[in-house]
Write a protein that holds these residues in place. Structure first.
Motif, PDB file in Angstrom:
ATOM      1  N   THR A  44       0.734  -1.343  -0.106  1.00 22.43           N
ATOM      2  CA  THR A  44       0.064  -0.146   0.007  1.00 22.43           C
ATOM      3  C   THR A  44       0.900   1.221  -0.031  1.00 22.43           C
ATOM      4  N   ILE A  45       0.843   2.117  -0.890  1.00 23.98           N
ATOM      5  CA  ILE A  45       1.156   3.289  -0.906  1.00 23.98           C
ATOM      6  C   ILE A  45       0.306   4.592  -1.029  1.00 23.98           C
ATOM      7  N   ARG A  46       0.624   5.419  -0.093  1.00 22.91           N
ATOM      8  CA  ARG A  46      -0.477   6.595   0.238  1.00 22.91           C
ATOM      9  C   ARG A  46       0.351   7.838  -0.327  1.00 22.91           C
ATOM     10  N   LEU A  47      -0.310   8.477  -1.038  1.00 25.98           N
ATOM     11  CA  LEU A  47      -0.031   9.943  -1.549  1.00 25.98           C
ATOM     12  C   LEU A  47      -0.697  10.994  -0.596  1.00 25.98           C
ATOM     13  N   ALA A  48       0.438  11.796  -0.130  1.00 19.72           N
ATOM     14  CA  ALA A  48      -0.077  12.822   0.816  1.00 19.72           C
ATOM     15  C   ALA A  48       0.161  14.095   0.247  1.00 19.72           C
ATOM     16  N   LEU A  49      -0.809  15.042  -0.134  1.00 20.26           N
ATOM     17  CA  LEU A  49      -0.989  15.939  -0.614  1.00 20.26           C
ATOM     18  C   LEU A  49      -0.659  17.156   0.220  1.00 20.26           C
ATOM     19  N   LYS A  84      -8.488   5.232  -0.102  1.00 19.87           N
ATOM     20  CA  LYS A  84      -7.332   4.247   0.431  1.00 19.87           C
ATOM     21  C   LYS A  84      -6.142   5.096   0.292  1.00 19.87           C
ATOM     22  N   HIS A  85      -6.086   5.692  -0.981  1.00 16.47           N
ATOM     23  CA  HIS A  85      -4.630   6.161  -1.269  1.00 16.47           C
ATOM     24  C   HIS A  85      -4.251   7.657  -1.328  1.00 16.47           C
ATOM     25  N   LEU A  86      -5.135   8.609  -1.038  1.00 18.20           N
ATOM     26  CA  LEU A  86      -5.047   9.796  -1.115  1.00 18.20           C
ATOM     27  C   LEU A  86      -5.335  10.526   0.184  1.00 18.20           C
ATOM     28  N   GLY A  87      -4.601  11.438   0.535  1.00 16.22           N
ATOM     29  CA  GLY A  87      -4.564  12.080   1.973  1.00 16.22           C
ATOM     30  C   GLY A  87      -4.051  13.356   1.927  1.00 16.22           C
TER      31      GLY A  87
END
Length: 189
Positions: A44-49, A84-87
């Motif tokens: 799981t890779i999450r992209l944090a803006l 799931k992946h953007l935060g």
């Protein structure tokens, strides 16, 4: 789970017609790619803006509005990937520079189901005495001075917030007006 932070969509001064639409499309594609990558690898890779001064995502309200736009155009596949992946990467200094209470910003993000994937505990200077232009410009490192705000100049979008270019023109007209007062509404000056 791995998280990585990225730019807050783009710099406001460079925003052109249609930029938001293409940014939304690209971020939805990135979320879908991360969902597919998880299906293929189990990772799981999450992209944090990361909301940042002078960028398209500068404040919690702008971030909430952007996520609302993402969700409003998302297909069911994209919608699941967004959740799931953007935060967000929450940089305490960036919110301080915008005179936004970290407690209230975090609460608003949570109420709008925007997960904070990363916290960056950084600091912002509070300068309590009036600044002359020379005093102020000594802080200019040519990279981060754009993240400087004054609580006494006329409001922009956020009450009490001004950009560096606004300050430079104000300094030319009225030197000695740069006084920071009560940067966060819920803390004493």
């Amino acid at each position: 789970v791995v998280s990585m932070s990225t730019v807050p969509v783009g710099y406001k001064a460079h925003h052109k017609e249609g930029f938001s639409d293409s940014a939304i499309f690209n971020i939805l594609e990135a979320a879908e790619y991360l969902a597919n990558l998880q299906d293929q690898t189990g990772q799981t890779i999450r992209l944090a803006l990361e909301p940042e001064p002078d960028c398209l995502l500068e404040t919690s309200d702008e971030t909430i509005e952007f996520f609302s736009q993402l969700r409003s155009v998302a297909s069911p596949l994209h919608a699941a990937a967004i959740e799931k992946h953007l935060g967000v990467c929450f940089d305490t200094c960036h919110f301080a520079v915008n005179f936004e209470s970290p407690k209230l910003a975090i609460q608003k993000l949570a109420e709008n189901k925007i997960e904070i994937f990363k916290f960056q505990l950084t600091s912002a200077l509070a300068w309590k005495q009036p600044l002359e232009e020379d005093d102020f410009l000594v802080l200019d490192d040519r990279v981060y001075l754009h993240q400087t705000r004054s609580a006494v100049l006329a409001p922009r979008k956020i009450e009490g917030s001004q950009t560096q270019s606004d300050k430079q023109s104000a300094a030319e007209a009225s030197p000695g007006i740069f006084k920071i007062v009560n940067a966060w509404p819920d803390t004493p000056a």
